[in-house]
Design an enzyme around this catalytic site. Structure first.
Site, PDB file in Angstrom:
ATOM      1  N   ASP A 199       9.037 -11.309  44.564  1.00  0.00           N
ATOM      2  CA  ASP A 199       9.700 -10.553  43.509  1.00  0.00           C
ATOM      3  C   ASP A 199      10.635 -11.495  42.767  1.00  0.00           C
ATOM      4  OD1 ASP A 199      11.337  -8.893  41.930  1.00  0.00           O
ATOM      5  OD2 ASP A 199      11.101  -7.215  43.312  1.00  0.00           O
ATOM      6  N   ARG A 260       1.407   1.326  41.028  1.00  0.00           N
ATOM      7  CA  ARG A 260       0.781   1.625  39.748  1.00  0.00           C
ATOM      8  C   ARG A 260      -0.629   1.040  39.732  1.00  0.00           C
ATOM      9  NH1 ARG A 260       2.880   5.842  37.107  1.00  0.00           N
ATOM     10  NH2 ARG A 260       5.144   5.752  37.072  1.00  0.00           N
ATOM     11  N   GLU A 289      -6.611   7.887  35.716  1.00  0.00           N
ATOM     12  CA  GLU A 289      -6.277   9.074  36.503  1.00  0.00           C
ATOM     13  C   GLU A 289      -6.455  10.330  35.661  1.00  0.00           C
ATOM     14  OE1 GLU A 289      -2.424   8.831  38.333  1.00  0.00           O
ATOM     15  OE2 GLU A 289      -2.800   6.858  39.207  1.00  0.00           O
ATOM     16  N   HIS A 308      -2.335  10.198  43.949  1.00  0.00           N
ATOM     17  CA  HIS A 308      -0.998   9.889  43.410  1.00  0.00           C
ATOM     18  C   HIS A 308       0.056  10.788  44.057  1.00  0.00           C
ATOM     19  CE1 HIS A 308       0.904   7.896  39.651  1.00  0.00           C
ATOM     20  NE2 HIS A 308       1.827   8.076  40.579  1.00  0.00           N
TER      21      HIS A 308
END
Length: 351
Positions: A199, A260, A289, A308
């Site tokens: 990250d 995501r 989706e 989801h």
């Protein structure tokens, strides 16, 4: 002051209103006039509405409900240029989700409307779900359940070559080390895993103090037998894991995406799974989706799918309402917002 609670069937209007009542009870101001709107999500899928993403309901529906409102609290309402232009009394939109993707921020700023959001609202739920997906994929929980229910006793899975892997002693890579990633890391460390994190926004010294090891994305992929995605989707992170990077994974690695769908290039996945190069894949989010009928991974082995659901707990809904109400309280008291999405908007006085 008039407040519109534009909820849906998850973060319901009554939850938003109850949280606002608690927050505003001690402001010394007259109780606000509330209006309520219930948007159709999740009974109807969210989607783009006139230029904003992941919204529910229509512009006309929202414009009508906003009549006279200076504040709106919502999760999914479509705040577009037309909505802002049609709502001259509106001064604040408080979005009860991790990012205000249903708001045209440029339009909000042009119209002098402050926008806030609710980071971390679903972090505990999403973290728990991600670990659940890891365990299900590593130990074939879903496929074994399905086989047993159709009358097949998979004793062959006790064969050495079919055996699963444990989190204890495994190297697990987390791509993204925000609120969700940090909770996942704590759980994995408790299992006895070695945790690598990638990250660019994480302080390496702070990560080491947490007991995890910061590395680059490519290094993480080469060294991890399990990889879980927890990054935000931006133009820079779209298809962060493409064919080149997926090829870096050790043979038989497990990949989990509950963040995501756009973080992952789905095109190489069917062949990687059929060949065994990728040992298992667990997905809660997708590039499209809902997934289409001809979805390429529908009949591929060792794929776990959920619709989801990572953040779908009652606690998330209550937490979202509380975080959002606290932002409205700050706005009403003339204080700086904790989570402003467009900080250039100056809050001149109280609504």
């Amino acid at each position: 002051m008039r407040i519109l609670a534009a909820g849906d069937h998850f973060v319901r209007p009554e939850l938003l209103r109850a949280a606002l009542d608690r927050e505003l009870a001690h402001t010394g101001r007259e109780s606000p006039d509330f209006a309520e709107l219930t948007l159709p999500w999740p009974h109807e899928p969210f989607g783009p509405v006139a230029g904003v993403r992941e919204a529910s309901g229509t512009e006309d529906q929202l414009i009508d409900a906003l009549s006279g409102a200076s504040v709106c609290v919502t999760q999914m309402a479509p705040f577009t240029e037309r909505v802002f232009a049609s709502s001259p009394e509106l001064r604040m939109v408080a979005v009860s989700r991790g990012g205000p993707v249903n708001v045209d921020l440029d339009a909000a700023t042009r119209h002098g409307v402050a926008v806030s959001f609710a980071p971390g609202r679903n972090a505990p739920a999403a973290a728990e779900f991600a670990v659940g997906l890891m365990l299900a994929a590593m130990r074939r929980i879903n496929s074994s359940d399905a086989d047993l229910k159709r009358g097949v006793w998979r004793g062959d899975l006790y064969a050495y070559e079919e055996g699963g892997i444990e989190l204890s002693g495994a190297t697990v890579g987390l791509i993204g080390y925000g609120a969700i990633g940090r909770i996942v890391a704590r759980v994995l460390l408790a299992f006895g895993a070695e945790v690598l994190v990638a990250d660019p926004y994480t302080d390496p010294a702070a990560a080491v103090a947490d007991g995890v090891r910061p590395v680059g994305v490519d290094d993480l992929l080469r060294r991890s037998s399990v990889v879980s995605l927890h990054a935000r989707l931006t133009p820079e992170t779209r298809h962060l894991l493409d064919a080149r990077r997926l090829a870096l994974l050790p043979h038989g690695a497990v990949l989990v995406n509950s963040a995501r769908g756009g973080l992952l290039d789905h095109a190489p996945l069917p062949e990687l799974l059929r060949s065994g190069r990728l040992g298992a894949l667990a997905l809660d989010v997708y590039d499209v989706e809902p997934i289409p009928d001809d979805w390429a991974l529908r009949d591929v082995p060792n794929v776990i799918t959920t619709p989801h659901l990572a953040g779908a707990t009652r606690e998330t809904a209550h937490r979202a309402a509380s975080i959002t109400a606290a932002e409205v309280g700050r706005f009403v008291r003339g204080e700086a917002l904790a989570h402003p999405a467009n900080p250039d908007v100056l809050l001149a006085g109280r609504p």
